[in-house]
Motif scaffolding. Sequence first.
Motif, PDB file in Angstrom:
ATOM      1  N   PRO A  21       0.823  -1.216   0.000  1.00 22.80           N
ATOM      2  CA  PRO A  21       0.000   0.000   0.000  1.00 22.80           C
ATOM      3  C   PRO A  21       0.857   1.265   0.000  1.00 22.80           C
ATOM      4  O   PRO A  21       1.944   1.295   0.592  1.00 22.80           O
ATOM      5  N   ASP A  22       0.379   2.294  -0.656  1.00 23.03           N
ATOM      6  CA  ASP A  22       1.023   3.608  -0.713  1.00 23.03           C
ATOM      7  C   ASP A  22       2.406   3.590  -1.362  1.00 23.03           C
ATOM      8  O   ASP A  22       3.213   4.477  -1.122  1.00 23.03           O
ATOM      9  N   LYS A  23       2.714   2.583  -2.142  1.00 20.84           N
ATOM     10  CA  LYS A  23       3.986   2.523  -2.864  1.00 20.84           C
ATOM     11  C   LYS A  23       3.705   2.602  -4.352  1.00 20.84           C
ATOM     12  O   LYS A  23       2.640   2.251  -4.810  1.00 20.84           O
ATOM     13  N   ARG A  24       4.697   3.036  -5.058  1.00 23.03           N
ATOM     14  CA  ARG A  24       4.594   3.114  -6.512  1.00 23.03           C
ATOM     15  C   ARG A  24       5.793   2.399  -7.108  1.00 23.03           C
ATOM     16  O   ARG A  24       6.781   3.027  -7.470  1.00 23.03           O
ATOM     17  N   PRO A  25       5.722   1.090  -7.196  1.00 25.12           N
ATOM     18  CA  PRO A  25       6.850   0.344  -7.762  1.00 25.12           C
ATOM     19  C   PRO A  25       7.128   0.784  -9.190  1.00 25.12           C
ATOM     20  O   PRO A  25       6.223   1.175  -9.922  1.00 25.12           O
ATOM     21  N   PHE A  26       8.405   0.734  -9.585  1.00 22.58           N
ATOM     22  CA  PHE A  26       8.773   1.078 -10.949  1.00 22.58           C
ATOM     23  C   PHE A  26       8.000   0.199 -11.918  1.00 22.58           C
ATOM     24  O   PHE A  26       7.994  -1.014 -11.811  1.00 22.58           O
ATOM     25  N   HIS A  27       7.328   0.834 -12.809  1.00 24.80           N
ATOM     26  CA  HIS A  27       6.545   0.120 -13.807  1.00 24.80           C
ATOM     27  C   HIS A  27       6.457   1.026 -15.011  1.00 24.80           C
ATOM     28  O   HIS A  27       6.285   2.229 -14.866  1.00 24.80           O
ATOM     29  N   THR A  28       6.571   0.492 -16.196  1.00 19.55           N
ATOM     30  CA  THR A  28       6.623   1.345 -17.375  1.00 19.55           C
ATOM     31  C   THR A  28       5.292   1.495 -18.090  1.00 19.55           C
ATOM     32  O   THR A  28       5.253   2.039 -19.183  1.00 19.55           O
ATOM     33  N   ILE A  29       4.221   1.048 -17.498  1.00 14.79           N
ATOM     34  CA  ILE A  29       2.922   1.261 -18.124  1.00 14.79           C
ATOM     35  C   ILE A  29       2.376   2.570 -17.569  1.00 14.79           C
ATOM     36  O   ILE A  29       1.953   2.651 -16.430  1.00 14.79           O
ATOM     37  N   ILE A  30       2.460   3.629 -18.365  1.00 13.67           N
ATOM     38  CA  ILE A  30       1.977   4.926 -17.905  1.00 13.67           C
ATOM     39  C   ILE A  30       1.023   5.499 -18.956  1.00 13.67           C
ATOM     40  O   ILE A  30       1.410   6.274 -19.826  1.00 13.67           O
ATOM     41  N   PRO A  31      -0.232   5.125 -18.885  1.00 14.81           N
ATOM     42  CA  PRO A  31      -1.183   5.670 -19.839  1.00 14.81           C
ATOM     43  C   PRO A  31      -1.422   7.153 -19.566  1.00 14.81           C
ATOM     44  O   PRO A  31      -1.272   7.628 -18.451  1.00 14.81           O
ATOM     45  N   ALA A  32      -1.775   7.872 -20.600  1.00 13.35           N
ATOM     46  CA  ALA A  32      -2.096   9.289 -20.470  1.00 13.35           C
ATOM     47  C   ALA A  32      -3.577   9.488 -20.771  1.00 13.35           C
ATOM     48  O   ALA A  32      -4.164   8.774 -21.584  1.00 13.35           O
ATOM     49  N   PHE A  33      -4.162  10.452 -20.103  1.00 13.12           N
ATOM     50  CA  PHE A  33      -5.566  10.779 -20.315  1.00 13.12           C
ATOM     51  C   PHE A  33      -5.646  12.287 -20.498  1.00 13.12           C
ATOM     52  O   PHE A  33      -5.190  13.047 -19.644  1.00 13.12           O
ATOM     53  N   VAL A  34      -6.197  12.724 -21.612  1.00 10.98           N
ATOM     54  CA  VAL A  34      -6.254  14.144 -21.948  1.00 10.98           C
ATOM     55  C   VAL A  34      -7.684  14.636 -21.801  1.00 10.98           C
ATOM     56  O   VAL A  34      -8.622  13.991 -22.271  1.00 10.98           O
ATOM     57  N   THR A  35      -7.820  15.787 -21.137  1.00  8.27           N
ATOM     58  CA  THR A  35      -9.133  16.423 -21.026  1.00  8.27           C
ATOM     59  C   THR A  35      -9.062  17.838 -21.588  1.00  8.27           C
ATOM     60  O   THR A  35      -7.995  18.440 -21.663  1.00  8.27           O
ATOM     61  N   ARG A  36     -10.202  18.347 -21.964  1.00 10.88           N
ATOM     62  CA  ARG A  36     -10.322  19.749 -22.401  1.00 10.88           C
ATOM     63  C   ARG A  36     -11.585  20.303 -21.770  1.00 10.88           C
ATOM     64  O   ARG A  36     -12.654  19.717 -21.933  1.00 10.88           O
ATOM     65  N   ASP A  37     -11.425  21.366 -21.020  1.00 12.94           N
ATOM     66  CA  ASP A  37     -12.555  21.965 -20.295  1.00 12.94           C
ATOM     67  C   ASP A  37     -13.252  20.942 -19.406  1.00 12.94           C
ATOM     68  O   ASP A  37     -14.478  20.922 -19.294  1.00 12.94           O
ATOM     69  N   GLY A  38     -12.474  20.051 -18.815  1.00  9.08           N
ATOM     70  CA  GLY A  38     -13.009  19.050 -17.898  1.00  9.08           C
ATOM     71  C   GLY A  38     -13.668  17.854 -18.558  1.00  9.08           C
ATOM     72  O   GLY A  38     -14.192  16.978 -17.877  1.00  9.08           O
ATOM     73  N   LEU A  39     -13.643  17.790 -19.864  1.00 12.47           N
ATOM     74  CA  LEU A  39     -14.260  16.671 -20.583  1.00 12.47           C
ATOM     75  C   LEU A  39     -13.173  15.805 -21.216  1.00 12.47           C
ATOM     76  O   LEU A  39     -12.160  16.324 -21.697  1.00 12.47           O
ATOM     77  N   PRO A  40     -13.389  14.490 -21.249  1.00 13.06           N
ATOM     78  CA  PRO A  40     -12.378  13.604 -21.844  1.00 13.06           C
ATOM     79  C   PRO A  40     -12.231  13.839 -23.341  1.00 13.06           C
ATOM     80  O   PRO A  40     -13.207  14.034 -24.052  1.00 13.06           O
ATOM     81  N   VAL A  41     -10.964  13.839 -23.784  1.00  9.87           N
ATOM     82  CA  VAL A  41     -10.659  14.003 -25.198  1.00  9.87           C
ATOM     83  C   VAL A  41     -10.081  12.704 -25.759  1.00  9.87           C
ATOM     84  O   VAL A  41     -10.511  12.226 -26.792  1.00  9.87           O
ATOM     85  N   MET A  42      -9.102  12.139 -25.052  1.00 17.76           N
ATOM     86  CA  MET A  42      -8.502  10.891 -25.522  1.00 17.76           C
ATOM     87  C   MET A  42      -7.634  10.289 -24.424  1.00 17.76           C
ATOM     88  O   MET A  42      -7.224  10.962 -23.487  1.00 17.76           O
ATOM     89  N   SER A  43      -7.375   9.026 -24.576  1.00 14.43           N
ATOM     90  CA  SER A  43      -6.374   8.358 -23.750  1.00 14.43           C
ATOM     91  C   SER A  43      -5.386   7.699 -24.708  1.00 14.43           C
ATOM     92  O   SER A  43      -5.749   7.318 -25.816  1.00 14.43           O
TER      93      SER A  43
END
Length: 97
Positions: A21-43
Amino acid sequence: MLQDRGELFNLEEGHPNSYAPDKRPFHTIIPAFVTRDGLPVMSFGVMGGSFQPLGQVQVLVNIIDFGMNLQEAGDAPRMSHTGSSEPTGERMLDGGV
């Protein structure tokens, strides 16, 4: 099996890459999520281990600043800088001296 990146986690207590718990092990899966004006645009996400943050920024720049679609942005060449900031290849010491 869908992926095997979970093998990088460690169950040994106290190990820097332990799963806990509360750890962030090294992992290379880092998806990105983009929003515009608080609405989802893409991941999206890119491969590349430690290159991923730089690679994701380059994909976003291609989409937002250069008007590429997602396929074009993903297919475009990317730059990675490793090593020295000097043309001779030498590394600067602390303080620029």
